[in-house]
Design an enzyme around this catalytic site. Structure first.
Site, mmCIF file in Angstrom:
data_model
loop_
_atom_site.group_PDB
_atom_site.id
_atom_site.type_symbol
_atom_site.label_atom_id
_atom_site.label_comp_id
_atom_site.label_asym_id
_atom_site.label_seq_id
_atom_site.Cartn_x
_atom_site.Cartn_y
_atom_site.Cartn_z
ATOM 1 N N GLU A 351 44.166 19.199 23.596
ATOM 2 C CA GLU A 351 43.394 18.198 22.844
ATOM 3 C C GLU A 351 44.165 17.714 21.616
ATOM 4 O OE1 GLU A 351 39.241 18.580 22.102
ATOM 5 O OE2 GLU A 351 38.830 19.513 24.040
ATOM 6 N N ASP A 496 43.592 25.850 27.909
ATOM 7 C CA ASP A 496 42.129 25.906 27.912
ATOM 8 C C ASP A 496 41.736 25.656 29.361
ATOM 9 O OD1 ASP A 496 39.424 25.496 27.831
ATOM 10 O OD2 ASP A 496 39.462 23.886 26.344
ATOM 11 N N ASN A 498 38.761 26.295 30.689
ATOM 12 C CA ASN A 498 37.326 26.026 30.834
ATOM 13 C C ASN A 498 36.671 26.924 31.876
ATOM 14 O OD1 ASN A 498 36.313 23.991 28.954
ATOM 15 N ND2 ASN A 498 37.839 22.630 29.872
#
Length: 609
Positions: A351, A496, A498
């Site tokens: 991100e 990440d 998730n």
């Protein structure tokens, strides 16, 4: 104009000479034998060139001329401007002479004789001591090193010198947090530019009624500036700076050549920091860079500004977080301090906004010995940084999952399985997730290479089967890089993902297989069912184990982030403890005034076997 060796040491060698003058024009005049400066900006993609110079009357002229125009027309326009400037100066001189004296008493002496009408000055352009013909086009006439003569005044032409196109300090400047100016440089680069930081000798007692001072205002005579002794792009204010404004004097360059300097003042004084941050205690474990046998690795989703600054984020996702603590200027202070304090060898970030990578992370981490690469997704992307003293970048092998699945023969068998489930296939191919793969080589031992992978898998809670497909593509691609292209090199896979440890994705990574009847194949209901069995040959382990959470927001907490390592070649030396639950929940949840993201960085020291 200065022309210097390209080595960075040369920049330091001329720093004193450059900063002896408060204006770059003065410095250039000295270096060029007291000759004035005429700056020309001429780029092929634009129809006009710009010409900037100061006339003898002190006025500054900025002209735009067609590149295809004959030189003679441009010279005629310069002559006209010079004549107007001369007339204006003469009129001002006459007006001053005829003005009554300060006491107001006594009659003025009669007017003196009228000055003779000024004739248009001779304007010529010379190159290598020969006059340039007036029919030569502007694009060819205005060469670097040419000499423009306007009457008795000579100007040295500088064509496309380095120049700042953007220069800005962050809105929030806090003691103990690195300050990195946002820079745009044309015909140069920040690494070839010169910087020097100053602090106010005393704080201003009042601001002008019309508003705050301009960020590029000249130094006020009512207060002075003291050098901080820092001559790098990044400056970390101390407690002694609290209440004082900062000033940055910077000169754009490219390692050999310098352009006009500019000064930038902070709009607000340095503030005290937010107190103890969640990462302060962690930094006690990472005070020094590790020795060559270790690889300190960080994986961190830093929360993209494009997501943090939405109304949905402020009111639904993070309503507990003070609005100012969601602003990028504030969060960048914390992110820079947190990352630099880990003294890491590898940093994998998710991100990452493109401008955050370019304007914030690169200069801040560069100052601490790290170099980075970036892979955009859509609105944000992935960044991998590595310590230059330990590693060099051999190659990059980034992919977008949906593109690789459709076009790379590596994934032919997987695609053949997926096409049997059209609804699931459509959803998988709509996702924009990417994989960043960098092959690094040890600077101390060229036989040691490592494959560093970084990703951010699809986020939706019901997207378990999509994450399984994405991970299958990722592992097949990583195998191709680490076995076919660079046989036998170890793998570090950060991201990440998730996925909590109870999910099919995690089971697949750790166990090397996933059965076709796993519940995640129907994670979004029967309509998108896509049952298949998958395998991979890696022997991977979560280096930081299975923490209770790496993501902690108001409505959810769980472990979503991992550093997967190749057990055949790497082992864990130590895991840097995560913040305590008390630290994480001090301000209810994350992000907060003391933590810049909704995720927590994973930090571990890895060792070559």
């Amino acid at each position: 104009m200065w022309r210097l060796p390209g080595a960075r040491a040369a920049l330091r060698g001329v720093r004193t000479a450059v900063e002896r003058h408060s204006r770059a024009e003065a410095a250039t005049e000295t270096a060029a034998g007291a000759m004035e400066r005429a700056v020309v900006r001429c780029v092929p993609s634009e129809p006009k060139l710009s010409l900037s110079f100061a006339l003898a009357d002190g006025s500054h002229k900025n002209m735009q001329r067609d590149q295809s125009e004959p030189l003679g027309r441009a010279l005629n326009r310069i002559a006209t401007n010079a004549l107007k400037g001369h007339a204006k100066a003469a009129a001002a001189k006459k007006s001053k002479k005829n003005r009554p004296n300060a006491s107001g008493g006594g009659a003025c002496a009669g007017p003196g004789p009228e000055p003779a009408a000024a004739s248009e000055p001779v304007v010529k352009l010379y190159y290598r001591e020969e006059a340039v013909a007036e029919d030569v086009l502007n694009v060819d006439a205005w060469q670097d090193g040419a000499v423009l003569q306007i009457g008795d005044v000579k100007y040295k032409v500088e064509r496309n010198p380095p120049a700042f196109t953007e220069l800005q300090l962050p809105r929030y400047i806090m003691a103990g947090f690195p300050v990195c100016p946002k820079l745009g440089v044309e015909f140069g680069d920040p690494s070839g530019s010169l910087f020097r930081w100053y602090r106010e000798t005393k704080p201003r007692t009042a601001e002008p009624e019309s508003g705050g001072p301009s960020s590029l205002s000249p130094t006020s005579p009512s207060h002075g500036w003291t050098e901080t002794g820092v001559d790098e792009r990044v400056y970390t204010p101390s407690n002694a700076d609290i209440g004082l404004r900062l000033k940055l004097h910077c000169t754009p360059g490219n390692g050999q050549r310098f352009g006009p300097s500019r000064e930038l003042e902070s709009g607000c004084p340095v503030e005290a920091g937010p107190g103890t941050c969640t990462f302060d205690h962690r930094h006690l474990y990472t005070k020094k860079v590790t020795d060559d046998s270790l690889i300190r690795t960080v994986s961190y989703n830093i929360l993209a500004d494009t997501y943090a600054q939405t109304e949905f984020s402020r009111t639904v996702l993070y309503p507990y977080c003070a609005p100012y603590a969601l602003e990028l200027d504030y969060r960048q202070n914390l992110i820079q301090k947190e990352l630099t304090g880990y003294n890491a060898d590898l940093i994998c970030l998710q991100e990452v906004d493109r401008n955050v990578f370019t304007d914030s992370l690169v200069p801040a981490l560069e100052a601490f010995g790290l170099e980075g690469v970036f892979r955009i997704k859509q609105h944000e992307g992935l960044a991998t940084f590595y310590r230059r003293s330990k590693f060099s970048l051999l190659s990059q092998h980034d992919i977008a999952f949906h593109e690789a699945l459709q076009s790379d023969p590596l994934h032919k068998e997987l695609l053949e399985k997926l096409v049997l489930y059209p609804s699931a296939q459509e959803r998988v191919l709509q996702r924009s997730s990417v994989l960043q793969v960098s092959v690094l080589q040890s600077t101390k031992d060229s036989s040691k290479k490592i494959c560093v992978a970084n990703t951010h898998l699809y986020w939706h809670p019901k997207g378990g089967y999509i994450r399984l497909i994405q991970m299958a593509v990722a592992l097949a691609h990583i195998r191709h890089v680490s076995c076919d292209l660079y046989p036998g090199i170890p793998v570090i896979f950060c991201g990440d993902f998730n996925s909590t440890p109870s999910t099919g994705m995690y089971h697949f990574v750790i166990n090397g297989n996933i059965p076709e009847d796993h519940e995640d194949w129907t994670s979004n209901g029967e309509e998108e069912r896509c049952n298949m069995s998958l395998t991979h040959f890696f022997k991977l382990k979560s280096a930081c184990g299975e923490p209770a959470y790496t993501n902690y927001v108001g409505g959810f907490h769980g472990c979503l982030d991992y550093v997967f390592i190749d057990l055949n070649a790497l082992e864990v030396e130590q895991v840097i403890p995560l913040p305590s639950h008390e630290e994480v929940t001090t301000h209810q949840a994350l992000p907060s005034v003391s933590h810049p993201s909704d995720h927590i960085a994973l930090v571990c020291d890895l060792k070559w076997k």
